[in-house]
Design a protein around this motif. Structure first.
Motif, PDB file in Angstrom:
ATOM      1  N   ALA A   1       0.826  -1.213   0.000  1.00 21.12           N
ATOM      2  CA  ALA A   1       0.000   0.000   0.000  1.00 21.12           C
ATOM      3  C   ALA A   1       0.855   1.256   0.000  1.00 21.12           C
ATOM      4  N   GLY A   2       2.096   1.123  -0.276  1.00 20.69           N
ATOM      5  CA  GLY A   2       2.995   2.267  -0.225  1.00 20.69           C
ATOM      6  C   GLY A   2       3.784   2.257   1.088  1.00 20.69           C
ATOM      7  N   MET A   3       5.109   2.389   0.934  1.00 20.24           N
ATOM      8  CA  MET A   3       5.973   2.288   2.118  1.00 20.24           C
ATOM      9  C   MET A   3       5.699   3.413   3.112  1.00 20.24           C
ATOM     10  N   THR A   4       5.489   4.642   2.614  1.00 18.64           N
ATOM     11  CA  THR A   4       5.264   5.785   3.521  1.00 18.64           C
ATOM     12  C   THR A   4       3.983   5.615   4.318  1.00 18.64           C
ATOM     13  N   LYS A   5       2.905   5.198   3.640  1.00 19.24           N
ATOM     14  CA  LYS A   5       1.634   5.017   4.320  1.00 19.24           C
ATOM     15  C   LYS A   5       1.717   3.903   5.362  1.00 19.24           C
ATOM     16  N   THR A   6       2.397   2.828   5.000  1.00 26.57           N
ATOM     17  CA  THR A   6       2.517   1.709   5.942  1.00 26.57           C
ATOM     18  C   THR A   6       3.343   2.105   7.159  1.00 26.57           C
ATOM     19  N   LEU A   7       4.414   2.881   6.933  1.00 26.85           N
ATOM     20  CA  LEU A   7       5.240   3.334   8.063  1.00 26.85           C
ATOM     21  C   LEU A   7       4.465   4.280   8.969  1.00 26.85           C
ATOM     22  N   GLU A   8       3.657   5.170   8.395  1.00 30.37           N
ATOM     23  CA  GLU A   8       2.851   6.060   9.230  1.00 30.37           C
ATOM     24  C   GLU A   8       1.857   5.269  10.071  1.00 30.37           C
ATOM     25  N   ARG A   9       1.260   4.280   9.439  1.00 30.50           N
ATOM     26  CA  ARG A   9       0.324   3.436  10.176  1.00 30.50           C
ATOM     27  C   ARG A   9       1.038   2.660  11.276  1.00 30.50           C
ATOM     28  N   TYR A  10       2.227   2.206  10.985  1.00 30.00           N
ATOM     29  CA  TYR A  10       3.020   1.475  11.993  1.00 30.00           C
ATOM     30  C   TYR A  10       3.357   2.389  13.177  1.00 30.00           C
ATOM     31  N   GLN A  11       3.796   3.621  12.891  1.00 27.73           N
ATOM     32  CA  GLN A  11       4.129   4.543  13.975  1.00 27.73           C
ATOM     33  C   GLN A  11       2.894   4.880  14.813  1.00 27.73           C
ATOM     34  N   HIS A  12       1.764   5.045  14.135  1.00 24.79           N
ATOM     35  CA  HIS A  12       0.536   5.363  14.874  1.00 24.79           C
ATOM     36  C   HIS A  12       0.140   4.211  15.801  1.00 24.79           C
ATOM     37  N   CYS A  13       0.250   2.993  15.288  1.00 26.66           N
ATOM     38  CA  CYS A  13      -0.114   1.825  16.118  1.00 26.66           C
ATOM     39  C   CYS A  13       0.918   1.549  17.201  1.00 26.66           C
ATOM     40  N   ASN A  14       2.157   1.908  16.931  1.00 29.69           N
ATOM     41  CA  ASN A  14       3.220   1.598  17.888  1.00 29.69           C
ATOM     42  C   ASN A  14       3.251   2.588  19.051  1.00 29.69           C
ATOM     43  N   PHE A  15       3.045   3.893  18.761  1.00 31.50           N
ATOM     44  CA  PHE A  15       3.171   4.916  19.802  1.00 31.50           C
ATOM     45  C   PHE A  15       1.838   5.335  20.387  1.00 31.50           C
ATOM     46  N   ASN A  16       0.740   5.061  19.749  1.00 28.87           N
ATOM     47  CA  ASN A  16      -0.558   5.478  20.268  1.00 28.87           C
ATOM     48  C   ASN A  16      -0.936   4.775  21.564  1.00 28.87           C
ATOM     49  N   PRO A  17      -0.636   3.474  21.743  1.00 27.21           N
ATOM     50  CA  PRO A  17      -0.940   2.856  23.034  1.00 27.21           C
ATOM     51  C   PRO A  17      -0.218   3.519  24.198  1.00 27.21           C
ATOM     52  N   HIS A  18       1.016   3.943  23.948  1.00 27.51           N
ATOM     53  CA  HIS A  18       1.752   4.644  24.997  1.00 27.51           C
ATOM     54  C   HIS A  18       1.083   5.963  25.335  1.00 27.51           C
TER      55      HIS A  18
END
Length: 241
Positions: free
Chosen positions: A60-77
């Motif tokens: 789905a595009g590297m940039t979009k996937t990385l943004e989604r990863y960062q959101h899922c990784n740091f949002n729980p914190h």
């Protein structure tokens, strides 16, 4: 005949290592693509070779996937911090309400701000004050009883010490015996000073008659003067100071 199990370890031959990397890299990229298509998954793959060359794949595009990863990784914190902050805010609110309630109760016990209270609340307040007063009086009585008991104990100790000192004085007085000479305060008050002399002791007032030098006026009666008669006629008028 089946293929034997290959031991996983670093390939020491540089050429063989490069060939193996190229083959397995292409196979891994192919598997990532197949996984994204077959399972409708969003797949992102990043590979760095030993020389630092980048290989990547993003369904789905590297940039979009990385943004989604960062959101899922740091949002729980962030959510945990927010939840903790909310919990502390609620705790502070509870403590503030409790503090205000205690302040109101203290003012009521002091007889202040009694207007908003109902009859039942006033009755409860009266019971609390009566209970507190009874406990205060009980504690005061207990302290006074303890102090009186301490004073009685001190009195008994002083009485025992007084008895011991009296016995000691009586014992020491018997060891000293009677005094050879004592002063009579009755004669001192009348102007006639005299001493009582023990019979076994010599009279300190007895002394040989010697010539006496008299200064001032002095009248001697015949027969009572301690001055010899041979010197009685020689006594002249005393000196006037």
């Amino acid at each position: 005949m089946g293929r034997g199990r290959v031991e996983l370890k670093r390939i020491e031959n540089k050429i063989n290592r490069q060939v193996t990397f190229s083959k397995r890299r292409n196979g891994l990229l192919k598997k990532a693509y197949e996984l994204s298509v077959l399972c409708d998954a969003e797949v992102a793959l990043i590979i760095f070779s030993s020389r630092g060359k980048l290989y990547e794949f993003g369904s789905a595009g590297m940039t979009k996937t990385l943004e989604r990863y960062q959101h899922c990784n740091f949002n729980p914190h962030d959510n945990s911090v927010e939840r903790e902050t909310q919990s502390w805010y609620q705790e502070v609110s509870k403590l503030r309400a409790k503090f205000e309630s205690l302040q109101r109760t203290q003012r009521h016990l002091l007889g202040e701000d009694l207007g908003p209270l109902s009859v039942k609340e006033l009755q409860n307040l009266e019971k609390q004050l009566e209970g507190a007063l009874a406990q205060t009086r009980q504690r005061k009585t207990q302290i006074m009883v303890e102090q009186m008991e301490e004073l009685r104990q001190k009195e008994r100790q002083l009485g025992d010490m007084n008895k011991q000192l009296k016995i000691k004085l009586q014992t020491e007085g018997q060891g000293l015996g009677p005094l050879p000479c004592s002063w009579n305060p009755t004669n001192a008050s009348t102007g006639n000073t005299s001493f009582s002399v023990h019979p076994s002791q010599p009279n300190p007032m007895d002394c040989d008659n010697e010539t006496v030098l008299q200064i001032g006026y002095q009248h001697y009666v015949a027969g009572e003067s301690s001055v010899p008669r041979t010197m009685a006629g020689d006594i002249v008028q005393g000196w006037v100071l």
